[in-house]
Design a protein around this motif. Structure first.
Motif, PDB file in Angstrom:
ATOM      1  N   ASP A   1     -78.776 -27.761 -33.566  1.00 23.54           N
ATOM      2  CA  ASP A   1     -79.832 -28.651 -34.061  1.00 23.54           C
ATOM      3  C   ASP A   1     -80.771 -29.074 -32.932  1.00 23.54           C
ATOM      4  O   ASP A   1     -81.993 -29.112 -33.103  1.00 23.54           O
ATOM      5  CB  ASP A   1     -79.230 -29.895 -34.720  1.00 23.54           C
ATOM      6  N   PHE A   2     -80.192 -29.395 -31.781  1.00 24.16           N
ATOM      7  CA  PHE A   2     -80.996 -29.818 -30.639  1.00 24.16           C
ATOM      8  C   PHE A   2     -81.929 -28.694 -30.186  1.00 24.16           C
ATOM      9  O   PHE A   2     -83.122 -28.912 -29.975  1.00 24.16           O
ATOM     10  CB  PHE A   2     -80.095 -30.268 -29.484  1.00 24.16           C
ATOM     11  N   VAL A   3     -81.387 -27.502 -30.035  1.00 23.48           N
ATOM     12  CA  VAL A   3     -82.170 -26.346 -29.604  1.00 23.48           C
ATOM     13  C   VAL A   3     -83.324 -26.083 -30.578  1.00 23.48           C
ATOM     14  O   VAL A   3     -84.459 -25.840 -30.156  1.00 23.48           O
ATOM     15  CB  VAL A   3     -81.254 -25.106 -29.441  1.00 23.48           C
TER      16      VAL A   3
ATOM     17  N   ASP B   1     -69.148 -37.210 -34.156  1.00 25.49           N
ATOM     18  CA  ASP B   1     -67.998 -36.481 -34.681  1.00 25.49           C
ATOM     19  C   ASP B   1     -68.365 -35.061 -35.117  1.00 25.49           C
ATOM     20  O   ASP B   1     -67.490 -34.267 -35.413  1.00 25.49           O
ATOM     21  CB  ASP B   1     -67.402 -37.233 -35.873  1.00 25.49           C
ATOM     22  N   ALA B   2     -69.652 -34.761 -35.162  1.00 24.12           N
ATOM     23  CA  ALA B   2     -70.092 -33.432 -35.586  1.00 24.12           C
ATOM     24  C   ALA B   2     -69.637 -32.390 -34.572  1.00 24.12           C
ATOM     25  O   ALA B   2     -69.510 -32.676 -33.382  1.00 24.12           O
ATOM     26  CB  ALA B   2     -71.612 -33.403 -35.713  1.00 24.12           C
ATOM     27  N   PRO B   3     -69.388 -31.167 -35.028  1.00 17.38           N
ATOM     28  CA  PRO B   3     -69.000 -30.101 -34.095  1.00 17.38           C
ATOM     29  C   PRO B   3     -70.074 -29.899 -33.011  1.00 17.38           C
ATOM     30  O   PRO B   3     -71.271 -29.956 -33.284  1.00 17.38           O
ATOM     31  CB  PRO B   3     -68.886 -28.865 -34.984  1.00 17.38           C
ATOM     32  N   ALA B   4     -69.616 -29.680 -31.781  1.00 18.08           N
ATOM     33  CA  ALA B   4     -70.525 -29.541 -30.643  1.00 18.08           C
ATOM     34  C   ALA B   4     -71.544 -28.430 -30.860  1.00 18.08           C
ATOM     35  O   ALA B   4     -72.717 -28.576 -30.519  1.00 18.08           O
ATOM     36  CB  ALA B   4     -69.725 -29.296 -29.366  1.00 18.08           C
ATOM     37  N   GLU B   5     -71.102 -27.323 -31.431  1.00 17.65           N
ATOM     38  CA  GLU B   5     -72.035 -26.209 -31.641  1.00 17.65           C
ATOM     39  C   GLU B   5     -73.136 -26.588 -32.624  1.00 17.65           C
ATOM     40  O   GLU B   5     -74.300 -26.224 -32.433  1.00 17.65           O
ATOM     41  CB  GLU B   5     -71.307 -24.957 -32.126  1.00 17.65           C
ATOM     42  N   ALA B   6     -72.800 -27.351 -33.673  1.00 14.24           N
ATOM     43  CA  ALA B   6     -73.814 -27.773 -34.650  1.00 14.24           C
ATOM     44  C   ALA B   6     -74.828 -28.706 -33.998  1.00 14.24           C
ATOM     45  O   ALA B   6     -76.036 -28.592 -34.241  1.00 14.24           O
ATOM     46  CB  ALA B   6     -73.152 -28.456 -35.842  1.00 14.24           C
ATOM     47  N   ILE B   7     -74.357 -29.623 -33.165  1.00 14.78           N
ATOM     48  CA  ILE B   7     -75.266 -30.536 -32.456  1.00 14.78           C
ATOM     49  C   ILE B   7     -76.181 -29.726 -31.538  1.00 14.78           C
ATOM     50  O   ILE B   7     -77.396 -29.934 -31.510  1.00 14.78           O
ATOM     51  CB  ILE B   7     -74.476 -31.575 -31.646  1.00 14.78           C
TER      52      ILE B   7
ATOM     53  N   ILE C   1     -75.031 -25.719 -23.944  1.00 16.99           N
ATOM     54  CA  ILE C   1     -75.181 -27.107 -24.385  1.00 16.99           C
ATOM     55  C   ILE C   1     -73.948 -27.552 -25.166  1.00 16.99           C
ATOM     56  O   ILE C   1     -73.437 -28.654 -24.950  1.00 16.99           O
ATOM     57  CB  ILE C   1     -76.475 -27.296 -25.203  1.00 16.99           C
ATOM     58  N   SER C   2     -73.433 -26.701 -26.041  1.00 16.41           N
ATOM     59  CA  SER C   2     -72.235 -27.087 -26.801  1.00 16.41           C
ATOM     60  C   SER C   2     -71.030 -27.236 -25.874  1.00 16.41           C
ATOM     61  O   SER C   2     -70.200 -28.134 -26.066  1.00 16.41           O
ATOM     62  CB  SER C   2     -71.947 -26.116 -27.952  1.00 16.41           C
TER      63      SER C   2
END
Length: 186
Positions: free
Chosen positions: A15-17, A6-12, A30-31
């Motif tokens: 974090d991944f990057v 449910d987290a915003p795509a940009e935040a995921i 990626i987002s």
């Protein structure tokens, strides 16, 4: 990376990057892939985003469970496309829990771009497991299919009981084989 959070795509993506040490320039791509994946996730489907270590390849992966056995016409619809540039490349796949499955890699022309997709079918007594990787740029398929193949060897689907349809899988392979590929196997 799963697109179901449910987290915003940009935040995921951010974090991944940061976690894998990619450059920030990959966050937008990626987002965007995560947002796209979320549009098809849910219910009977799990959607993931496969990202190459250098960020050059991003591929969607969809794992779906049909709550019935699919017909041969439905199999054909999943394993063939009118946009194919070449005949599909067939594979017979052996797994621990999904049993013997069938897979094809397809090269298609979509909106003036060449894209690769790989699909797997696993046949159960009361369900069909469908896995789709791509579309992705053709060179990206070589990268993206490696972790998916490894994952599928041991994946389990709750309530799925593999059915031994080896003869049918062999028929699918024969139908998809390019002229002359079977020579020398006899």
């Amino acid at each position: 990376m799963s697109g179901a959070d449910d987290a915003p795509a940009e935040a995921i993506a951010r974090d991944f990057v940061a976690h894998v040490g990619l450059e920030a320039q990959h966050i937008d791509r990626i987002s965007a892939a995560i947002r796209d994946a979320r549009t098809v996730a849910g219910g009977d489907r799990e959607v993931f985003v496969i990202v190459a270590a250098d960020g050059a390849v991003i591929a969607p992966l969809v794992l779906a469970v049909a709550e019935s056995r699919l017909s041969q016409a439905e199999h054909a619809g999943l394993l063939w496309s009118d946009a194919l540039l070449l005949p599909p490349t067939p594979y017979i796949v052996e797994t621990s829990h999904l049993g013997t499955g069938f897979s094809v890699t397809m090269l298609e022309r979509r909106q003036q771009r060449d894209l690769a997709t790989r699909r797997w079918l696993f046949f159960g007594e009361n369900r069909t497991v469908i896995v789709s990787l791509g579309p992705v740029v053709p060179y990206g398929m070589a990268f993206a299919q490696i972790p998916v193949e490894a994952m599928l060897k041991d994946v389990q689907v709750e309530g799925f009981v593999a059915e031994d349809l080896r003869e049918y899988v062999n028929q699918l392979e024969a139908a998809a084989a390019r002229y002359g590929e079977g020579w020398g196997r006899e």
